[in-house]
Motif scaffolding. Structure first.
Motif, PDB file in Angstrom:
ATOM      1  N   GLN A 180       0.827  -1.208   0.000  1.00  0.00           N
ATOM      2  CA  GLN A 180       0.000   0.000   0.000  1.00  0.00           C
ATOM      3  C   GLN A 180       0.865   1.263   0.000  1.00  0.00           C
ATOM      4  O   GLN A 180       0.562   2.241  -0.688  1.00  0.00           O
ATOM      5  CB  GLN A 180      -0.926  -0.009   1.216  1.00  0.00           C
ATOM      6  N   GLN A 234      -6.164   1.329  -4.661  1.00  0.00           N
ATOM      7  CA  GLN A 234      -5.935   1.544  -3.235  1.00  0.00           C
ATOM      8  C   GLN A 234      -7.112   1.020  -2.406  1.00  0.00           C
ATOM      9  O   GLN A 234      -6.936   0.443  -1.320  1.00  0.00           O
ATOM     10  CB  GLN A 234      -5.712   3.042  -2.950  1.00  0.00           C
ATOM     11  N   LEU A 237      -6.899  -2.790  -2.239  1.00  0.00           N
ATOM     12  CA  LEU A 237      -5.868  -3.215  -1.285  1.00  0.00           C
ATOM     13  C   LEU A 237      -6.333  -3.006   0.153  1.00  0.00           C
ATOM     14  O   LEU A 237      -6.054  -3.831   1.044  1.00  0.00           O
ATOM     15  CB  LEU A 237      -4.566  -2.450  -1.540  1.00  0.00           C
ATOM     16  N   GLN A 238      -7.060  -1.922   0.396  1.00  0.00           N
ATOM     17  CA  GLN A 238      -7.562  -1.662   1.745  1.00  0.00           C
ATOM     18  C   GLN A 238      -8.624  -2.694   2.139  1.00  0.00           C
ATOM     19  O   GLN A 238      -8.652  -3.176   3.284  1.00  0.00           O
ATOM     20  CB  GLN A 238      -8.149  -0.247   1.816  1.00  0.00           C
TER      21      GLN A 238
END
Length: 334
Positions: A180, A234, A237-238
């Motif tokens: 990240q 993003q 990935l979170q």
């Protein structure tokens, strides 16, 4: 109180300065006098390589108010229209400003700046600067592509490990956190690359080194970079990180596939950007070769014209019938 001399200095441009192809230059002067100023003039002359410079000519510059003791004078100098200077690439202009005060008792006193120079860069010089900017842009793109490849490889390694163990431990979460952070850094680098491409395009336009079609293609390149938006990646990935914490393998697997798809898309967009940039460089290089050929032909025609004029002009003779071989008079500096 004794009336002091006026003060005049250039705030802009710096010395020396580069002249743009439109042959205009923004001037800014700091002026001051204890009783106000009466007149300000700009003196200029072309400078050629042979040293046989012409005398200084001048134009008056507009004062905002003659009684103002301190003021900044701004003026856009139109070298061709105002001063009749037909400059070619590689030519230089020497110039200075002079100011006179309002002393009506003892007569106006004057002061002047130091002599500065404006240079119209040659085509070769401008293309060399352009090559440097293009190399810098290309290096940024290749570095971005390399780092994105590393992120993708690290993600693939993590994905294989999670599919094998079907659960996430502390080391897996640490690996994802690093991913990240790297992706966030990539996002910032993409924004910097977009600004670099925009700056390159503007510089080419300012120096008249690109046609409208090439300029539009560089704008398309910038749009392609801007479209490499990382928010969806993003977010994926979170979500993956959240499912790791919840130890939900099904949810984690779904988020992994979404993130994998976004990473593949990012890599494809980067490769498209690199290919488009290489195509633009090749196209611009062809334009450069054509412009250089035109410039050479123009200079050859000018030399031929000047040679013909000299051959057609009879030598001047003095009163005794002898050719005048005296040296030219010294320059006038006004």
């Amino acid at each position: 109180q004794t009336d002091a001399r006026p003060s005049v200095s250039f705030l802009a441009p710096n010395d020396p300065a580069e002249l743009s192809p439109d042959l205009t230059q923004r001037l800014r002067l700091q002026l001051s006098d204890d009783y106000g100023l009466r007149r300000v003039a700009l003196f200029y002359r072309p400078v050629n390589g042979s040293g046989a410079d012409s005398s200084f000519s001048s134009i008056d510059l507009p004062l905002s108010a003659s009684q103002t003791t301190d003021q900044v004078l701004s003026h856009t100098w139109l070298l061709a229209q105002e001063s009749g200077l037909a400059l070619e690439r590689g030519d230089e202009v020497a110039y200075y400003a002079k100011a006179w005060d309002n002393d009506t008792v003892n007569g106006p006193k004057s002061a002047r700046t130091s002599t500065q120079r404006l240079r119209f860069p040659s085509l070769s010089e401008q293309y060399e600067e352009l090559d440097t900017l293009q190399q810098k842009t290309g290096e940024q793109m290749r570095e971005l592509d390399r780092r994105a490849g590393e992120v993708q490889q690290q993600f693939q390694d993590l994905r294989r490990e999670l599919r094998r163990t079907r659960e996430a431990d502390w080391e897996d979460r640490r690996q994802l956190e690093q991913l990240q952070q790297k992706q966030e850094s990539l996002s910032q680098s993409k924004a910097n690359l977009s600004r670099q491409v925009d700056s390159l395009n503007r510089e080419m336009q300012r120096k008249d080194l690109s046609n409208p079609e090439t300029s539009e293609q560089f704008q398309e390149l910038k749009r392609t970079i801007d479209e490499m938006e990382s928010k969806d990646l993003q977010k994926a990935l979170q979500n993956m990180r959240q499912s790791m914490q919840n130890q939900s393998f099904r949810q984690m697997q779904s988020n992994m596939e979404t993130a994998r798809s976004r990473l593949n898309q990012q890599q494809q967009q980067l490769e498209r950007t690199l290919n488009l940039f290489q195509q633009l460089k090749a196209q611009q290089k062809m334009e450069e070769l054509n412009r250089r050929a035109q410039d050479i032909r123009k200079r050859e025609d000018q030399v031929a014209k000047e040679t013909t004029e000299r051959m057609d002009t009879p030598p001047e003779a003095d009163s005794t019938g002898q050719t005048d071989k005296s040296s030219p008079p010294s320059d006038s500096t006004a």
